[in-house]
Every structure is written in C-alpha cells, then in structure tokens.
Write a protein that holds these residues in place. Sequence first.
Motif, PDB file in Angstrom:
ATOM      1  N   GLY A  32      46.010  -5.465 -19.873  1.00 14.14           N
ATOM      2  CA  GLY A  32      45.281  -4.259 -19.509  1.00 14.14           C
ATOM      3  C   GLY A  32      45.256  -3.263 -20.647  1.00 14.14           C
ATOM      4  O   GLY A  32      45.621  -3.574 -21.782  1.00 14.14           O
ATOM      5  N   GLY A  63      43.640  -6.647 -17.025  1.00 16.32           N
ATOM      6  CA  GLY A  63      44.389  -5.574 -16.397  1.00 16.32           C
ATOM      7  C   GLY A  63      43.718  -5.091 -15.131  1.00 16.32           C
ATOM      8  O   GLY A  63      42.836  -5.746 -14.583  1.00 16.32           O
ATOM      9  N   ASN A 118      40.865  -1.972 -17.288  1.00 15.05           N
ATOM     10  CA  ASN A 118      40.244  -2.486 -18.514  1.00 15.05           C
ATOM     11  C   ASN A 118      39.234  -1.511 -19.107  1.00 15.05           C
ATOM     12  O   ASN A 118      38.153  -1.903 -19.553  1.00 15.05           O
TER      13      ASN A 118
END
Length: 188
Positions: free
Chosen positions: A75, A99, A102
């Motif tokens: 992420g 993630g 993002n």
Amino acid sequence: MRQPLPEVHAVLIVNPVSGPGNEASPGDQRRKIEQALAGAPFAIETRETSPERPAASLARGAVAQGCGIVIVAGGDGTVSDVARELVGTPVVMGIIPAGTFNNFARSLGLLPDPSAACQVILAGRTRGVDVGQVNGSGYFFEAAGVGIDAELFPIGEEVKSGHWSRIAGAVRLAARYQPQKFEIEFDR
C-alpha cells in the motif's frame, strides 16, 4: 515515456499484510504476483517485509547490492518507504498496488489490479515523479500536511484500522485547534 529496463536483477518487496479485506491469503497474493512477473527479462528475487525487516531496510539492501529495479507490492506506506530509499539512485521502481487505498499508484494511473500493474512493469513503462522534502529531510511523494491536517492524520490512520473510538478525539482536536502560520518554499 518508454525506456528500456536495466538488464540487471530485480528485487520484489512484498508486504504480506497490505490490503486488509483481501480474500487471497498473503501467500496466494505473492504467488500470483510472482507468476505475473515470470516472463520478465530480468531475474527477480522476492523479499517479504516483516517487523524485523521493514520495507525501507529491504530497499536499502537492494540498492547496496547494485539492484537496478525494485518492485514493491503493498500500500501507500510500503510504497513510500521504498521510494524514500530510492531517491537519488539510478534504481527504477515498479509499483504493484496491493494496499487499501493505493492513492499514490492511482495518481500515476495504475489500477488496483496487481496483474495489470505487472504488465506495466514488464512493458518497461517508466516516468519520473516529483519528490517533496520537509526541512531538508523527510521525503514525501503523494501529499504533505501541515496544521490541523497533520494533527488529524495519525488519528485518521487509527480510525482506518478500526479504532472507531478515536473519532471523538478527532472532533475534540478539531474544535480546539488554533490556526498557525506556515512558510512554504518551492524549488524546481
């Protein structure tokens, strides 16, 4: 801009705990990414983050070993930690959004689809990005906050992680916050 990727080995840094709510187990996600990168014209060594081996340390090690490409699957926090270590080096960074939000990957036009991101990496599509720095240190890539934004950010991260009781603290902080003056200087 299309540039050929360096003909050296690459390191894939995977954060196995990125992306809460992923239906795939961390091992499944890693295997899918490795399979999607299997046709790469360079050797790839995979390294997983852990509390003892944070992403920044793994990236620093890859640079020290002369690695030409660092691919990061994680992420925004993992991507930022790796990117900070690559500033000022000739190392190319590939991003595989894995993630929760993002944000940085989205700002680059990367969809939250690891397979599609792997295809971008394999195609050798690269671009430069602007880097910010605060008071001579502390690189940032996506955004920087000052004032109430900076005060509330840690609380927002806690709320994002399920600590709902912190919302009341955020409201109290916002209600009693006093505006401050800041000086911002831009270099180009």
